[in-house]
Every structure is written in C-alpha cells, then in structure tokens.
Scaffold this motif. Structure first.
Motif, PDB file in Angstrom:
ATOM      1  N   ALA A  29       4.068   8.507 -10.813  1.00 56.60           N
ATOM      2  CA  ALA A  29       3.735   7.531 -11.840  1.00 56.60           C
ATOM      3  C   ALA A  29       3.256   8.251 -13.100  1.00 56.60           C
ATOM      4  O   ALA A  29       2.747   9.368 -13.036  1.00 56.60           O
ATOM      5  CB  ALA A  29       2.646   6.588 -11.338  1.00 56.60           C
ATOM      6  N   GLU A  30       3.414   7.595 -14.221  1.00 59.51           N
ATOM      7  CA  GLU A  30       2.916   8.124 -15.493  1.00 59.51           C
ATOM      8  C   GLU A  30       1.630   7.391 -15.842  1.00 59.51           C
ATOM      9  O   GLU A  30       1.601   6.167 -15.886  1.00 59.51           O
ATOM     10  CB  GLU A  30       3.955   7.910 -16.593  1.00 59.51           C
ATOM     11  N   LEU A  31       0.574   8.134 -16.072  1.00 58.40           N
ATOM     12  CA  LEU A  31      -0.722   7.582 -16.460  1.00 58.40           C
ATOM     13  C   LEU A  31      -1.007   8.062 -17.872  1.00 58.40           C
ATOM     14  O   LEU A  31      -1.049   9.275 -18.114  1.00 58.40           O
ATOM     15  CB  LEU A  31      -1.820   8.049 -15.503  1.00 58.40           C
TER      16      LEU A  31
ATOM     17  N   ALA B  73      -5.754   7.627 -24.217  1.00 53.48           N
ATOM     18  CA  ALA B  73      -5.810   8.100 -25.598  1.00 53.48           C
ATOM     19  C   ALA B  73      -5.823   9.624 -25.660  1.00 53.48           C
ATOM     20  O   ALA B  73      -5.482  10.207 -26.689  1.00 53.48           O
ATOM     21  CB  ALA B  73      -7.046   7.532 -26.280  1.00 53.48           C
ATOM     22  N   ARG B  74      -6.186  10.291 -24.568  1.00 52.34           N
ATOM     23  CA  ARG B  74      -6.292  11.752 -24.557  1.00 52.34           C
ATOM     24  C   ARG B  74      -5.030  12.463 -24.082  1.00 52.34           C
ATOM     25  O   ARG B  74      -4.915  13.665 -24.201  1.00 52.34           O
ATOM     26  CB  ARG B  74      -7.479  12.166 -23.690  1.00 52.34           C
ATOM     27  N   GLY B  75      -4.106  11.727 -23.492  1.00 48.72           N
ATOM     28  CA  GLY B  75      -2.894  12.377 -23.026  1.00 48.72           C
ATOM     29  C   GLY B  75      -2.210  11.600 -21.922  1.00 48.72           C
ATOM     30  O   GLY B  75      -2.585  10.479 -21.605  1.00 48.72           O
ATOM     31  N   THR B  76      -1.194  12.215 -21.337  1.00 53.66           N
ATOM     32  CA  THR B  76      -0.378  11.588 -20.298  1.00 53.66           C
ATOM     33  C   THR B  76      -0.230  12.537 -19.119  1.00 53.66           C
ATOM     34  O   THR B  76      -0.072  13.739 -19.308  1.00 53.66           O
ATOM     35  CB  THR B  76       1.021  11.250 -20.862  1.00 53.66           C
ATOM     36  N   LEU B  77      -0.296  11.975 -17.914  1.00 48.71           N
ATOM     37  CA  LEU B  77      -0.103  12.749 -16.683  1.00 48.71           C
ATOM     38  C   LEU B  77       0.993  12.110 -15.844  1.00 48.71           C
ATOM     39  O   LEU B  77       1.130  10.886 -15.816  1.00 48.71           O
ATOM     40  CB  LEU B  77      -1.376  12.753 -15.829  1.00 48.71           C
TER      41      LEU B  77
END
Length: 86
Positions: free
Chosen positions: A44-46, A49-53
C-alpha cells in the motif's frame, strides 16, 4: 507503536536471533481491509505531508475498524528500501 529497535540500541538484545523483528508494516484492522477492498500482505502507499511510503499491510485484529498503526521512527536505516520519511 514502539518496537524494541526504536528505543533500544540493541547492544545486548540485538544479538539474539529470536528477538529479530519483521520489517515495518502498516497494521490495519481486518474489517477495514475488507471495507477498502485490500488484502493482507498487499503493498500500500501511505502519504503524509512529509512524504510517501510503500509498505505491506498486516491485518491486526487488535485494531478497531477505521484505524491503522505504523511503528514510529523507522527512518532510512531501518527500511529495507532505504526510503524512510522521518
């Protein structure tokens, strides 16, 4: 969520193979998985505001519907991809 390696340097327990932790994953309640049409172990993509994992989902019956949990402070040195966002 706090895991052993988040707060402990591992100088003693880090050398015990039985205490090795699995890679970080996004824990999500089983009801929420079904409602969103997701499956356990799916990537999954999370995004914040600080980024994406990109990380695997793990069904966790301890979580109420609508809640997710991610171990804190898993920065670049702990993520297999090296892409931690904190």
């Amino acid at each position: 969520v706090r895991l052993r390696d988040v707060w402990h340097g591992g100088s003693r327990s880090g050398t015990v193979p039985a205490l090795d932790l699995p890679p970080p994953a996004l824990a999500i309640g089983p009801e929420t998985l079904v409602r969103l049409g997701l499956v356990d172990d799916e990537i999954a993509e999370l995004s914040t505001a600080r980024g994406t994992l990109l990380l695997p989902l793990r069904a966790d019956a301890r979580l109420r519907a609508g809640l997710v949990s991610l171990p804190m402070h898993h920065g670049r040195q702990l993520w297999p991809s090296g892409e931690g966002i904190n």
